[in-house]
Design an enzyme around this catalytic site. Structure first.
Site, PDB file in Angstrom:
ATOM      1  N   GLU A 191       0.816  -1.205   0.000  1.00 12.48           N
ATOM      2  CA  GLU A 191       0.000   0.000   0.000  1.00 12.48           C
ATOM      3  C   GLU A 191       0.857   1.266   0.000  1.00 12.48           C
ATOM      4  OE1 GLU A 191      -3.984   1.557   0.153  1.00 12.48           O
ATOM      5  OE2 GLU A 191      -2.978  -0.194  -0.590  1.00 12.48           O
ATOM      6  N   ASP A 192       1.891   1.278   0.816  1.00 14.49           N
ATOM      7  CA  ASP A 192       2.578   2.538   1.114  1.00 14.49           C
ATOM      8  C   ASP A 192       3.935   2.709   0.432  1.00 14.49           C
ATOM      9  OD1 ASP A 192       0.477   2.841   2.780  1.00 14.49           O
ATOM     10  OD2 ASP A 192       1.585   2.505   4.643  1.00 14.49           O
TER      11      ASP A 192
END
Ligand code: MN
Length: 345
Positions: A89-90
Site C-alpha cells: 500500500e505505502d
C-alpha cells in the site's frame, strides 16, 4: 533492496520492539524463524524514513501487529503478512516482487489486506454495517487475512491518541460496528471486548472514565469473586461426578455501559456483572449441574429459564439461572452441552 541499513535500525525503541516480536515468536522452528527475520528486514527497508502520526518510525506499527499475531500463536505466513501488511500500500514494491521473495500465498494475503484498506466505510450508510461486514468477509478467502486486519486495527486503536478527536471518533465508531463484530463472529472474544472498550473510550471519554472509576471502586471490596465461584463450582461438580468445563469472566466496560443504556439503569443497578458458563457432556448432565449449583448457592426466584425444553426461536438452547453468590452478588449462570455451545457461539 538498498545496501544501507534502514535508519530505524538505530532507534532503540524499535530495536526493543523487534526483540519483543522475536521472543513472542519463539514457538517457530529454525526455518520459520529465518523467514520471519527476512520479512522483518524487508519491512524495515520498505518503510525506511516513514513515521507514524506520533513521530515514531513507521516500522514500529507492523512490528506491533506481528507481535500480537505471535501472541495468538499464528503461523509463519500470517506473521509475515502482518509484518508486511502496509508494504504494498505505502511503498513502491509490487505484489510480483513480494511473491518472488516470499511466495504467492504471503503476497496474496498482503494484497488482500491492501484491498481491505481501500474499502471506505464512509461510503456506507450507518444502517448498512451488516452488509459492510459481509462484504469484508466475502472479499477474503483466507480467514488469516481477517485476523491480520483485526490485529492491525487493535494496534491502531491502542495508539489512537495522536489523532484529532474528530477522526478518532470516526475510526472508533467504525471499529465498534465492523471490526469488533467480526472479531466476535470468528470467536476472538478477547479482541472483541478490547476493541469495544477502546472504541467506547474514544467515543465517550468522560463516560468511560466515570464507569472505570465506578468499576474499580466496586472491585476493591469484592476481591477475586470469579476465582472463588470457579473453585466452588468445580468442587461441587467434581464431587458429584459431573464432568464440566467452567468459564467465568467480568463483563467489559462497554457491555456494562450498553446494558445501562438499553435498560435505562444506573451503575449500581447493573449488578449482574458476573457471568459464568458451564459446559457439560449431555442434556441430563445439564439438569444435574443445575441442581448441584442450586444446592451450592441459593437461586433467585423467577430467574430460572429452561431454554433446553423450550428453545428460543433462533434455536438457542441453555439453562439459565441467577444465584446469590459471595458478598450476596448475583451470579448469572448458563448451563449447556458442547453442541448447544457451538450453536450459541
Ligand atoms: Mn496498518
Amino acid at each position: 533492496m538498498p545496501a544501507l541499513a534502514p535508519t530505524a535500525y538505530y532507534d532503540p525503541l524499535t530495536a526493543e520492539a523487534r526483540q519483543t516480536l522475536f521472543s513472542a515468536a519463539s514457538y517457530l522452528n529454525d526455518d520459520e524463524f529465518m523467514q520471519l527475520e527476512k520479512a522483518c528486514a524487508y519491512a524495515f527497508h520498505a518503510h525506511d524514513g516513514q513515521t507514524r502520526k506520533s513521530g515514531e518510525p513507521y516500522i514500529t506499527h507492523p512490528i506491533a501487529v506481528a507481535t500480537e499475531l505471535a501472541l495468538w500463536h499464528m503461523d509463519i505466513q500470517t506473521l509475515c503478512a502482518g509484518l508486511m501488511h502496509d508494504v504494498l500500500e505505502d511503498t513502491g514494491i509490487s505484489k510480483i516482487e513480494m511473491a518472488a521473495e516470499f511466495g504467492e500465498i504471503i503476497a496474496d494475503m498482503v494484497d488482500g489486506l491492501s484491498k481491505l484498506e481501500r474499502l471506505e466505510y464512509n461510503d456506507y450508510a450507518e444502517h448498512q454495517a451488516e452488509s459492510f461486514r459481509k462484504l469484508i468477509l466475502a472479499m477474503t478467502k483466507d480467514i488469516r487475512v481477517i485476523i491480520v486486519k483485526l490485529s492491525d486495527r487493535l494496534h491502531n486503536m491502542r495508539t489512537l491518541d495522536s489523532m484529532r478527536p474528530e477522526k478518532r471518533r470516526r475510526i472508533a465508531q467504525e471499529t465498534l460496528e465492523i471490526h469488533a463484530q467480526i472479531a466476535n463472529r470468528i470467536g476472538l472474544n478477547n479482541v472483541y471486548r478490547e476493541l469495544q472498550d477502546l472504541s467506547f473510550r474514544s467515543i465517550y471519554p468522560r463516560r468511560y472514565a466515570t464507569l472505570q472509576k465506578a468499576m474499580s471502586a466496586f472491585h476493591r471490596n469484592r476481591r477475586d469473586v470469579i476465582g472463588k465461584v470457579l473453585r466452588a463450582f468445580s468442587q461441587r461438580l467434581v464431587g458429584l461426578n459431573i464432568e464440566a468445563q467452567i468459564k467465568g469472566r467480568e463483563k467489559n466496560l462497554y457491555s456494562i455501559y450498553q446494558k445501562m443504556q438499553d435498560k435505562n439503569l444506573h451503575f449500581a443497578d447493573v449488578m449482574d456483572i458476573y457471568g459464568f458458563r458451564v459446559i457439560v457432556n449431555n442434556i441430563p448432565a445439564c439438569y444435574a449441574a443445575l441442581g448441584a449449583l442450586h444446592g451450592l448457592y441459593k437461586p433467585k426466584p423467577g430467574k430460572i429459564k429452561d431454554y433446553i425444553a423450550i428453545p428460543k426461536s433462533n434455536g438457542y438452547q441453555s439453562l439459565h439461572t441467577t444465584l446469590v453468590g459471595p458478598y450476596a452478588l448475583p451470579i448469572e449462570v448458563q448451563i449447556r452441552t458442547r453442541e448447544m455451545d457451538a450453536v450459541a457461539e
